[in-house]
Write an enzyme that holds these catalytic residues in place. Structure first.
Site, mmCIF file in Angstrom:
data_model
loop_
_atom_site.group_PDB
_atom_site.id
_atom_site.type_symbol
_atom_site.label_atom_id
_atom_site.label_comp_id
_atom_site.label_asym_id
_atom_site.label_seq_id
_atom_site.Cartn_x
_atom_site.Cartn_y
_atom_site.Cartn_z
ATOM 1 N N LYS A 1 36.733 37.892 39.167
ATOM 2 C CA LYS A 1 36.008 37.503 37.962
ATOM 3 C C LYS A 1 35.319 36.142 38.158
ATOM 4 C CE LYS A 1 39.002 40.179 34.859
ATOM 5 N NZ LYS A 1 39.770 40.146 33.581
ATOM 6 N N TYR B 1 34.326 48.194 29.607
ATOM 7 C CA TYR B 1 35.357 47.760 28.647
ATOM 8 C C TYR B 1 35.282 48.509 27.315
ATOM 9 C CZ TYR B 1 36.777 43.859 31.688
ATOM 10 O OH TYR B 1 37.265 43.088 32.729
ATOM 11 N N ASN C 1 41.524 35.328 33.817
ATOM 12 C CA ASN C 1 42.722 35.767 34.549
ATOM 13 C C ASN C 1 42.393 36.281 35.951
ATOM 14 O OD1 ASN C 1 41.651 38.213 33.853
ATOM 15 N ND2 ASN C 1 43.469 38.978 32.798
ATOM 16 N N HIS D 1 40.158 41.740 38.043
ATOM 17 C CA HIS D 1 40.348 43.044 37.409
ATOM 18 C C HIS D 1 40.834 44.001 38.484
ATOM 19 C CE1 HIS D 1 39.623 46.874 35.449
ATOM 20 N NE2 HIS D 1 39.087 47.248 36.594
ATOM 21 N N GLU E 1 35.650 53.870 37.759
ATOM 22 C CA GLU E 1 35.155 52.509 37.998
ATOM 23 C C GLU E 1 34.420 52.391 39.335
ATOM 24 O OE1 GLU E 1 38.639 50.090 37.378
ATOM 25 O OE2 GLU E 1 38.563 50.368 35.200
HETATM 26 P P1 IDP Z 1 44.401 44.213 32.595
HETATM 27 O O1 IDP Z 1 43.200 43.471 33.143
HETATM 28 O O2 IDP Z 1 45.683 43.503 32.940
HETATM 29 O O3 IDP Z 1 44.409 45.671 32.973
HETATM 30 P P2 IDP Z 1 43.573 45.040 29.925
HETATM 31 O O4 IDP Z 1 44.513 45.242 28.807
HETATM 32 O O5 IDP Z 1 42.962 46.232 30.570
HETATM 33 O O6 IDP Z 1 44.306 44.108 31.010
HETATM 34 O O7 IDP Z 1 42.430 44.074 29.380
HETATM 35 C C1 IDP Z 1 41.229 43.907 30.118
HETATM 36 C C2 IDP Z 1 40.870 42.436 30.139
HETATM 37 O O8 IDP Z 1 40.635 41.985 28.796
HETATM 38 C C3 IDP Z 1 41.967 41.502 30.661
HETATM 39 O O9 IDP Z 1 42.004 41.416 32.062
HETATM 40 C C4 IDP Z 1 41.585 40.184 30.028
HETATM 41 O O10 IDP Z 1 40.557 39.529 30.761
HETATM 42 C C5 IDP Z 1 41.042 40.615 28.689
HETATM 43 N N1 IDP Z 1 42.095 40.481 27.672
HETATM 44 C C6 IDP Z 1 43.135 41.328 27.437
HETATM 45 N N2 IDP Z 1 43.907 40.890 26.427
HETATM 46 C C7 IDP Z 1 43.336 39.739 25.999
HETATM 47 C C8 IDP Z 1 43.663 38.795 24.953
HETATM 48 O O11 IDP Z 1 44.635 38.948 24.217
HETATM 49 N N3 IDP Z 1 42.833 37.710 24.827
HETATM 50 C C9 IDP Z 1 41.734 37.509 25.618
HETATM 51 N N4 IDP Z 1 41.401 38.374 26.610
HETATM 52 C C10 IDP Z 1 42.183 39.469 26.805
HETATM 53 MG MG MG Z 2 42.980 47.157 32.441
#
Ligand code: IDP
Ligand code: MG
Length: 132
Positions: free
Chosen positions: A9, A49, A112, A115, A126
Site C-alpha cells: 500500500k 473494495y 496497514n 493487502h 483479484e
Molecule cells: P484485511 O486487509 O485484513 O483483509 P478487510 O476487513 O478486508 O481487512 O479490510 C480491507 C481494508 O480496509 C483493511 O486492510 C484496512 O486498510 C481497511 N480497514 C478495515 N477495517 C478498518 C477500520 O476499522 N478503519 C479503517 N480502515 C479499515
Molecule cells: Mg480483506
C-alpha cells in the site's frame, strides 16, 4: 500452483519498505510471478473494495489507496494464500503479532502496509482485476 494477490500500500512505498516486504515473502520460498509499480484508479478501487462500501471508513480507504504509488504482486506457491495472510498479520497493526509485517511495520488500520487475498475465490478475482 496456487496464486495470491498482494498490494504494498502507499505507506509501504512511501516509507521505502518495498525491499523488506518482498524479502519476507522470498524468505518463505514464495515466488513472485507478476509485479508492477502503479497508481490505482478510483474505479478499480471501488470494484476491489465493493464489499466494504457501507463501512464508515470506505471513503478514507479509497482516498488513501489513491494517495501514492503501490506495488501489485502475484505470488505463487503451495498454500500461498494462507501463508501470505500469516506473514501479513491481522488487519489492525496494534493487534497484529510481532514478526508479522503489520505487527512490525503497520501504523494503523488504514495505513496497514499490505493487502493480501483472503480466499481462493478472492485471489482469482483479484489477480484478474489487477492484471487484465
Ligand atoms: P484485511 O486487509 O485484513 O483483509 P478487510 O476487513 O478486508 O481487512 O479490510 C480491507 C481494508 O480496509 C483493511 O486492510 C484496512 O486498510 C481497511 N480497514 C478495515 N477495517 C478498518 C477500520 O476499522 N478503519 C479503517 N480502515 C479499515
Ligand atoms: Mg480483506
Amino acid at each position: 500452483m496456487e496464486k495470491t494477490l498482494v498490494i504494498i500500500k502507499p505507506d509501504g512505498v512511501k516509507r521505502q519498505l518495498i525491499g523488506r516486504i518482498l524479502q519476507r515473502f522470498e524468505d518463505k520460498n514464495l515466488k513472485i510471478v507478476q509485479m508492477k509499480l502503479t497508481t490505482l484508479s478510483e474505479a478499480l478501487l471501488n470494484e476491489h473494495y465493493e464489499h466494504l462500501k457501507e463501512k464508515t471508513f470506505f471513503e478514507e480507504l479509497i482516498e488513501y489507496m489513491m494517495s501514492g504509488p503501490v506495488v501489485v504482486i502475484v505470488l505463487e506457491g503451495e498454500n500461498v494464500i494462507k501463508k501470505v495472510r500469516q506473514l501479513v498479520g491481522v488487519t489492525d497493526p496494534q493487534e497484529a503479532e510481532m514478526g508479522t509485517l503489520r505487527g512490525d511495520f503497520g501504523l494503523n488500520k488504514t495505513q496497514n502496509l499490505v493487502h493480501a487475498s483472503d480466499s481462493l475465490e478472492a485471489a482469482k478475482r483479484e489477480v484478474s482485476e489487477f492484471f487484465q
